[in-house]
Design a protein around this motif. Structure first.
Motif, PDB file in Angstrom:
ATOM      1  N   LEU A 108       0.879  -1.195  -0.069  1.00  0.00           N
ATOM      2  CA  LEU A 108       0.139   0.014  -0.025  1.00  0.00           C
ATOM      3  C   LEU A 108       0.881   1.336   0.049  1.00  0.00           C
ATOM      4  O   LEU A 108       0.600   2.279  -0.960  1.00  0.00           O
ATOM      5  N   ASN A 109       1.875   1.471   0.709  1.00  0.00           N
ATOM      6  CA  ASN A 109       2.922   2.417   0.784  1.00  0.00           C
ATOM      7  C   ASN A 109       3.392   2.694  -0.571  1.00  0.00           C
ATOM      8  O   ASN A 109       3.221   3.877  -1.092  1.00  0.00           O
ATOM      9  N   LEU A 110       3.829   1.629  -1.365  1.00  0.00           N
ATOM     10  CA  LEU A 110       4.458   1.665  -2.598  1.00  0.00           C
ATOM     11  C   LEU A 110       3.266   2.005  -3.660  1.00  0.00           C
ATOM     12  O   LEU A 110       3.654   2.945  -4.617  1.00  0.00           O
ATOM     13  N   GLN A 111       2.287   1.543  -3.461  1.00  0.00           N
ATOM     14  CA  GLN A 111       1.150   1.902  -4.473  1.00  0.00           C
ATOM     15  C   GLN A 111       0.888   3.291  -4.353  1.00  0.00           C
ATOM     16  O   GLN A 111       0.554   4.132  -5.541  1.00  0.00           O
ATOM     17  N   ARG A 112       0.689   3.833  -3.347  1.00  0.00           N
ATOM     18  CA  ARG A 112       0.438   5.378  -3.090  1.00  0.00           C
ATOM     19  C   ARG A 112       1.560   6.077  -3.529  1.00  0.00           C
ATOM     20  O   ARG A 112       1.266   7.325  -4.136  1.00  0.00           O
ATOM     21  N   VAL A 113       2.804   5.744  -3.683  1.00  0.00           N
ATOM     22  CA  VAL A 113       3.983   6.578  -4.238  1.00  0.00           C
ATOM     23  C   VAL A 113       3.662   6.742  -5.697  1.00  0.00           C
ATOM     24  O   VAL A 113       3.619   7.796  -6.353  1.00  0.00           O
ATOM     25  N   LEU A 114       3.390   5.661  -6.366  1.00  0.00           N
ATOM     26  CA  LEU A 114       3.183   5.699  -7.795  1.00  0.00           C
ATOM     27  C   LEU A 114       1.917   6.262  -8.081  1.00  0.00           C
ATOM     28  O   LEU A 114       1.598   7.039  -9.057  1.00  0.00           O
ATOM     29  N   ASN A 115       0.690   6.202  -7.338  1.00  0.00           N
ATOM     30  CA  ASN A 115      -0.575   6.721  -7.649  1.00  0.00           C
ATOM     31  C   ASN A 115      -0.350   8.368  -7.440  1.00  0.00           C
ATOM     32  O   ASN A 115      -0.904   9.128  -8.259  1.00  0.00           O
ATOM     33  N   ASP A 116       0.493   8.888  -6.339  1.00  0.00           N
ATOM     34  CA  ASP A 116       0.656  10.441  -6.321  1.00  0.00           C
ATOM     35  C   ASP A 116       1.381  10.912  -7.054  1.00  0.00           C
ATOM     36  O   ASP A 116       0.942  11.799  -8.021  1.00  0.00           O
ATOM     37  N   LEU A 117       2.528  10.124  -7.765  1.00  0.00           N
ATOM     38  CA  LEU A 117       3.288  10.471  -9.066  1.00  0.00           C
ATOM     39  C   LEU A 117       2.450  10.706 -10.188  1.00  0.00           C
ATOM     40  O   LEU A 117       2.593  11.673 -11.114  1.00  0.00           O
ATOM     41  N   PHE A 118       1.519   9.623 -10.435  1.00  0.00           N
ATOM     42  CA  PHE A 118       0.756   9.544 -11.666  1.00  0.00           C
ATOM     43  C   PHE A 118      -0.360  10.871 -11.619  1.00  0.00           C
ATOM     44  O   PHE A 118      -0.560  11.601 -12.808  1.00  0.00           O
ATOM     45  N   GLU A 119      -0.803  11.023 -10.342  1.00  0.00           N
ATOM     46  CA  GLU A 119      -1.715  12.111 -10.159  1.00  0.00           C
ATOM     47  C   GLU A 119      -0.923  13.633 -10.437  1.00  0.00           C
ATOM     48  O   GLU A 119      -1.678  14.508 -11.037  1.00  0.00           O
ATOM     49  N   LYS A 120       0.407  13.761 -10.420  1.00  0.00           N
ATOM     50  CA  LYS A 120       1.081  14.743 -10.328  1.00  0.00           C
ATOM     51  C   LYS A 120       1.737  14.964 -11.686  1.00  0.00           C
ATOM     52  O   LYS A 120       2.355  15.970 -12.296  1.00  0.00           O
ATOM     53  N   GLY A 121       1.191  13.911 -12.807  1.00  0.00           N
ATOM     54  CA  GLY A 121       1.475  14.023 -14.275  1.00  0.00           C
ATOM     55  C   GLY A 121       2.796  13.409 -14.717  1.00  0.00           C
ATOM     56  O   GLY A 121       3.339  13.668 -15.882  1.00  0.00           O
ATOM     57  N   THR A 122       3.425  12.406 -13.871  1.00  0.00           N
ATOM     58  CA  THR A 122       4.559  12.061 -14.156  1.00  0.00           C
ATOM     59  C   THR A 122       4.173  10.957 -15.372  1.00  0.00           C
ATOM     60  O   THR A 122       3.527  10.165 -15.328  1.00  0.00           O
ATOM     61  N   ALA A 123       5.239  11.021 -16.301  1.00  0.00           N
ATOM     62  CA  ALA A 123       5.123  10.183 -17.569  1.00  0.00           C
ATOM     63  C   ALA A 123       5.211   8.843 -17.248  1.00  0.00           C
ATOM     64  O   ALA A 123       5.839   8.299 -16.395  1.00  0.00           O
ATOM     65  N   TYR A 124       4.300   7.850 -18.095  1.00  0.00           N
ATOM     66  CA  TYR A 124       4.473   6.505 -17.885  1.00  0.00           C
ATOM     67  C   TYR A 124       5.536   5.877 -17.789  1.00  0.00           C
ATOM     68  O   TYR A 124       5.862   4.866 -16.737  1.00  0.00           O
ATOM     69  N   HIS A 125       6.396   6.099 -18.642  1.00  0.00           N
ATOM     70  CA  HIS A 125       7.739   5.465 -18.696  1.00  0.00           C
ATOM     71  C   HIS A 125       8.685   5.501 -17.653  1.00  0.00           C
ATOM     72  O   HIS A 125       9.382   4.968 -17.067  1.00  0.00           O
ATOM     73  N   THR A 126       8.394   6.789 -17.087  1.00  0.00           N
ATOM     74  CA  THR A 126       9.299   7.438 -15.811  1.00  0.00           C
ATOM     75  C   THR A 126       8.655   6.432 -14.498  1.00  0.00           C
ATOM     76  O   THR A 126       9.352   5.905 -13.887  1.00  0.00           O
ATOM     77  N   LEU A 127       7.440   6.334 -14.532  1.00  0.00           N
ATOM     78  CA  LEU A 127       6.591   5.585 -13.399  1.00  0.00           C
ATOM     79  C   LEU A 127       7.110   3.950 -13.587  1.00  0.00           C
ATOM     80  O   LEU A 127       7.297   3.589 -12.558  1.00  0.00           O
ATOM     81  N   ARG A 128       7.129   3.617 -14.794  1.00  0.00           N
ATOM     82  CA  ARG A 128       7.558   2.118 -14.968  1.00  0.00           C
ATOM     83  C   ARG A 128       9.058   2.086 -14.681  1.00  0.00           C
ATOM     84  O   ARG A 128       9.540   1.187 -14.013  1.00  0.00           O
ATOM     85  N   GLY A 129       9.948   3.040 -14.937  1.00  0.00           N
ATOM     86  CA  GLY A 129      11.276   2.887 -14.452  1.00  0.00           C
ATOM     87  C   GLY A 129      11.319   3.047 -12.804  1.00  0.00           C
ATOM     88  O   GLY A 129      12.223   2.314 -12.333  1.00  0.00           O
ATOM     89  N   ILE A 130      10.564   3.488 -12.026  1.00  0.00           N
ATOM     90  CA  ILE A 130      10.591   3.676 -10.528  1.00  0.00           C
ATOM     91  C   ILE A 130      10.021   2.386 -10.147  1.00  0.00           C
ATOM     92  O   ILE A 130      10.769   2.050  -9.233  1.00  0.00           O
TER      93      ILE A 130
END
Length: 216
Positions: A108-130
């Motif tokens: 849940l901690n880690l999913q929240r990290v990706l969800n927040d970055l996604f909401e802030k407009g982080t690019a998909y390929h960057t999310l994949r890298g993280i």
């Protein structure tokens, strides 16, 4: 484990030792004994001692552990540009969970990290890298016994649902015929001599089939 009798009074036992946290490799541990059981006991004792010497503090925090992982990642001969990208991904994750103990971090901690970055407009390929960097770090933590389960396994990368315009990069209205345009088109089709082609085009026009599906 592998056993070999050296002579009538000596046995040799060989087994794989734990993963070395600095090299990421395993070494074979060999010990001798007057019997098979004694040789096995000595190997097991040696492995336990090595585990203790290699073990991380159970209270180790993500920022410290990820730094050690990154050093190991560099020592494995990865390209410096790749190492720098992993370092960038770790920097992003650190903004959220740097001070959390490795044993406290959940899916849940880690999913929240990706969800927040996604909401802030982080690019998909960057999310994949993280996501990939986190997965490798926690896989390593599992291998060296810091954690029992990799929490990243159940984490997914959020993905924006693209509109048709975004997918094709053009105005949707240009992709379809209006009723009057369709009538003109079908009148032209009616003049075509080949009945198979006419049937195919009518099928596509009135069912919405893809050309490949209609041909099949």
């Amino acid at each position: 484990m592998h056993f070999k009798q050296i002579n009538k009074t000596t046995w040799r036992c060989i087994a794989d030792g734990p993963v070395d946290p600095f090299t990421g490799k395993r070494k074979q541990i060999a010990r001798r004994g007057k019997s098979k059981g004694e040789a096995k006991e000595r190997v097991e004792k040696a492995i336990e001692e090595i585990k203790k010497s290699h073990s991380f503090d159970s209270k180790v925090k993500f920022n410290k552990f990820s730094d050690q992982w990154l050093n190991l990642y560099r020592l494995k001969g990865n390209k410096e540009t790749t190492v720098e990208y992993r370092a960038y991904c770790i920097t992003v994750i650190n903004k959220y969970i740097a001070q959390l103990k490795m044993t406290e971090i959940t899916t849940l901690n880690l999913q929240r990290v990706l969800n927040d970055l996604f909401e802030k407009g982080t690019a998909y390929h960057t999310l994949r890298g993280i996501h990939n960097a986190a997965k490798m770090i926690f896989n390593y933590a599992k291998e060296v016994g810091v954690i029992g389960v990799n929490p990243v396994e159940a984490v997914f990368v959020p993905k924006k649902k693209l509109t048709l315009e975004e997918t094709n990069g053009e105005d949707v209205s240009k992709l379809y015929l209006e009723t009057d345009e369709l009538k003109v088109f079908l009148n032209t089709v009616d003049a075509h001599r080949n009945i198979m082609n006419r049937t195919l085009i009518y099928t596509i026009a009135f069912t919405g089939m893809r050309p490949g599906e209609a041909i099949a």
